[in-house]
Design a protein around this motif. Structure first.
Motif, PDB file in Angstrom:
ATOM      1  N   LYS A   1       8.242  -5.349   0.965  1.00  0.00           N
ATOM      2  CA  LYS A   1       7.265  -6.013   0.097  1.00  0.00           C
ATOM      3  C   LYS A   1       7.728  -6.023  -1.361  1.00  0.00           C
ATOM      4  CE  LYS A   1       3.226  -5.013   3.009  1.00  0.00           C
ATOM      5  NZ  LYS A   1       1.950  -4.271   3.111  1.00  0.00           N
TER       6      LYS A   1
ATOM      7  N   GLU B   1       8.747  -0.600   5.119  1.00  0.00           N
ATOM      8  CA  GLU B   1       7.750  -1.660   4.986  1.00  0.00           C
ATOM      9  C   GLU B   1       7.446  -1.943   3.514  1.00  0.00           C
ATOM     10  OE1 GLU B   1       3.110  -2.593   6.298  1.00  0.00           O
ATOM     11  OE2 GLU B   1       4.196  -0.899   7.196  1.00  0.00           O
ATOM     12  N   LYS B   2       7.285  -0.877   2.728  1.00  0.00           N
ATOM     13  CA  LYS B   2       7.005  -1.056   1.298  1.00  0.00           C
ATOM     14  C   LYS B   2       8.208  -1.637   0.564  1.00  0.00           C
ATOM     15  CE  LYS B   2       3.467   2.551   1.007  1.00  0.00           C
ATOM     16  NZ  LYS B   2       3.096   3.886   0.482  1.00  0.00           N
TER      17      LYS B   2
ATOM     18  N   ASP C   1       7.374   3.670   6.982  1.00  0.00           N
ATOM     19  CA  ASP C   1       6.456   3.340   5.891  1.00  0.00           C
ATOM     20  C   ASP C   1       7.213   2.885   4.647  1.00  0.00           C
ATOM     21  OD1 ASP C   1       3.803   3.381   4.526  1.00  0.00           O
ATOM     22  OD2 ASP C   1       4.738   5.007   3.387  1.00  0.00           O
ATOM     23  N   ARG C   2       8.277   3.597   4.342  1.00  0.00           N
ATOM     24  CA  ARG C   2       9.077   3.235   3.169  1.00  0.00           C
ATOM     25  C   ARG C   2       9.779   1.895   3.373  1.00  0.00           C
ATOM     26  NH1 ARG C   2      11.825   8.569   0.379  1.00  0.00           N
ATOM     27  NH2 ARG C   2       9.883   9.677  -0.028  1.00  0.00           N
TER      28      ARG C   2
ATOM     29  N   ILE D   1       1.475  -2.342  -3.973  1.00  0.00           N
ATOM     30  CA  ILE D   1       2.390  -2.271  -2.828  1.00  0.00           C
ATOM     31  C   ILE D   1       2.635  -0.818  -2.411  1.00  0.00           C
ATOM     32  CG2 ILE D   1       4.766  -2.679  -2.065  1.00  0.00           C
ATOM     33  CD1 ILE D   1       4.752  -5.188  -3.887  1.00  0.00           C
ATOM     34  N   VAL D   2       2.951   0.045  -3.369  1.00  0.00           N
ATOM     35  CA  VAL D   2       3.340   1.418  -3.011  1.00  0.00           C
ATOM     36  C   VAL D   2       2.129   2.325  -2.768  1.00  0.00           C
ATOM     37  CG1 VAL D   2       5.609   1.310  -4.088  1.00  0.00           C
ATOM     38  CG2 VAL D   2       3.651   2.020  -5.471  1.00  0.00           C
ATOM     39  N   GLU D   3       1.032   2.079  -3.467  1.00  0.00           N
ATOM     40  CA  GLU D   3      -0.223   2.813  -3.279  1.00  0.00           C
ATOM     41  C   GLU D   3      -0.017   4.330  -3.224  1.00  0.00           C
ATOM     42  OE1 GLU D   3      -1.583   0.845   0.357  1.00  0.00           O
ATOM     43  OE2 GLU D   3      -3.103  -0.182  -0.850  1.00  0.00           O
ATOM     44  N   ASN D   4       0.716   4.865  -4.201  1.00  0.00           N
ATOM     45  CA  ASN D   4       0.974   6.308  -4.197  1.00  0.00           C
ATOM     46  C   ASN D   4       0.910   6.936  -5.586  1.00  0.00           C
ATOM     47  OD1 ASN D   4       3.266   5.280  -5.373  1.00  0.00           O
ATOM     48  ND2 ASN D   4       4.700   6.039  -3.828  1.00  0.00           N
TER      49      ASN D   4
END
Length: 327
Positions: free
Chosen positions: A254, A250-251, A247-248, A317-320
């Motif tokens: 981006k 992939e982010k 997941d990291r 992008i990070v959505e956190n």
């Protein structure tokens, strides 16, 4: 260089500082360490971060030799140590935050760093086996002796820091001035959520570590392996597995595309993002190569590029983003 107050204290630290975790006394030669510290100092960096546990004390020996060789005016730099993990010997009283270890570790760090006092002294982790009163009183003793100027915590919870603040008030002692948390585009909750009341009500300062998430936000792992990097070092497999999670990755890819569009490196974009937070006093840079440090010391030039639109794009992008509490 920009200088920021360490929380509500009067001490001013460079927005970019330099740390020795995983590199000094371990990954790089003493000669390279000397070059890196000299480069940082010449660029206006005034805070150098260390700990008893880094390379089991060897990191502080290397830094101490450099400080002595460079002969910089002691008033011109800030140096830290941290207590908890001990050095090479891990006896029952050679780790933790007991009064005995806190004071003996400080004296040992002073010898290794070849200085008369530590500007900043951190409790490297909370110690469940020692009463918080004992640790706060030990820190206050060192303050009174002039062996440390400010004390703080690293990777403590807000509740644990609040307990230390309360004890200090109860006994009319000096409480913690700063915390050293991990903060980056993947680790946000403590700085952006949990600590907010400490920033607002107690003026807590922060010395940020791992702004590049152990290198994944440098961009160097997206297209190549870990050989020759800290993630390829023996004993750090846990760091590699956690850092290179799919997941990291992939982010990070981006974010790399966004950085390319802005014509800046992913590393500089990521560090500048940390500095954008007003509750960040200083971001600690690590480096194993001169070219790497030279580039990252230019981060302040990127700050003006972080407009509201760019910050929103990063969030997309990070959505956190942590949900902020209502005060």
């Amino acid at each position: 260089m920009e200088y920021r107050r360490l929380g509500k204290s009067g001490l001013q630290v460079s927005a970019l500082s330099f740390g020795s975790w995983l590199t000094f006394g371990n990954q790089i030669s003493d000669k390279v360490a000397d070059e890196l510290m000299g480069l940082a100092y010449d660029a206006g960096v005034n805070f150098f971060d260390n700990a008893e546990g880094y390379a089991e004390g060897k990191s502080e020996i290397v830094m101490g030799n450099i400080l002595k060789k460079q002969g910089w005016n002691r008033e011109s730099f800030v140096v830290s140590s941290k207590v908890f993990f001990g050095t090479e010997n891990k006896g029952p009283n050679q780790v933790g935050l007991s009064r005995k270890h806190v004071i003996e570790a400080c004296n040992a760090a002073l010898k290794r760093l070849q200085v008369d006092y530590l500007d900043l002294y951190f409790c490297h982790r909370p110690d469940k086996n020692t009463p918080i009163e004992e640790t706060v009183l030990a820190m206050n003793t060192l303050l009174q002796q002039g062996k440390i100027l400010y004390w703080g915590t690293s990777e403590w919870s807000a509740a644990e820091i609040m307990e230390a603040v309360a004890v200090a008030k109860q006994y009319n002692l000096i409480g913690p001035t700063m915390e050293q948390p991990q903060y980056n585009l993947f680790e946000r909750n403590k700085v952006e959520n949990e600590y907010l009341h400490l920033f607002k009500n107690h003026g807590l300062g922060t010395t940020i570590w791992s702004p590049l998430a152990s290198g994944i936000l440098s961009g160097k792992y997206t297209n190549s392996g870990v050989e020759g990097t800290r993630l390829g070092m023996a004993g750090l497999e846990w760091l590699k597995d956690r850092t290179l999670a799919a997941d990291r990755m992939e982010k990070a890819s981006k974010l790399q595309q966004l950085a390319n569009k802005m014509d800046v490196s992913l590393a500089k974009l990521s560090i500048a993002w940390c500095l954008k937070n007003p509750n960040v006093s200083t971001v600690i840079l690590g480096a194993s190569k001169v070219s790497q440090l030279q580039e990252n010391l230019q981060v302040l030039e990127v700050l003006p590029l972080l407009t509201e639109d760019v910050m929103a794009e990063i969030e997309g992008i990070v959505e956190n983003k942590p949900k902020r509490p209502d005060f």
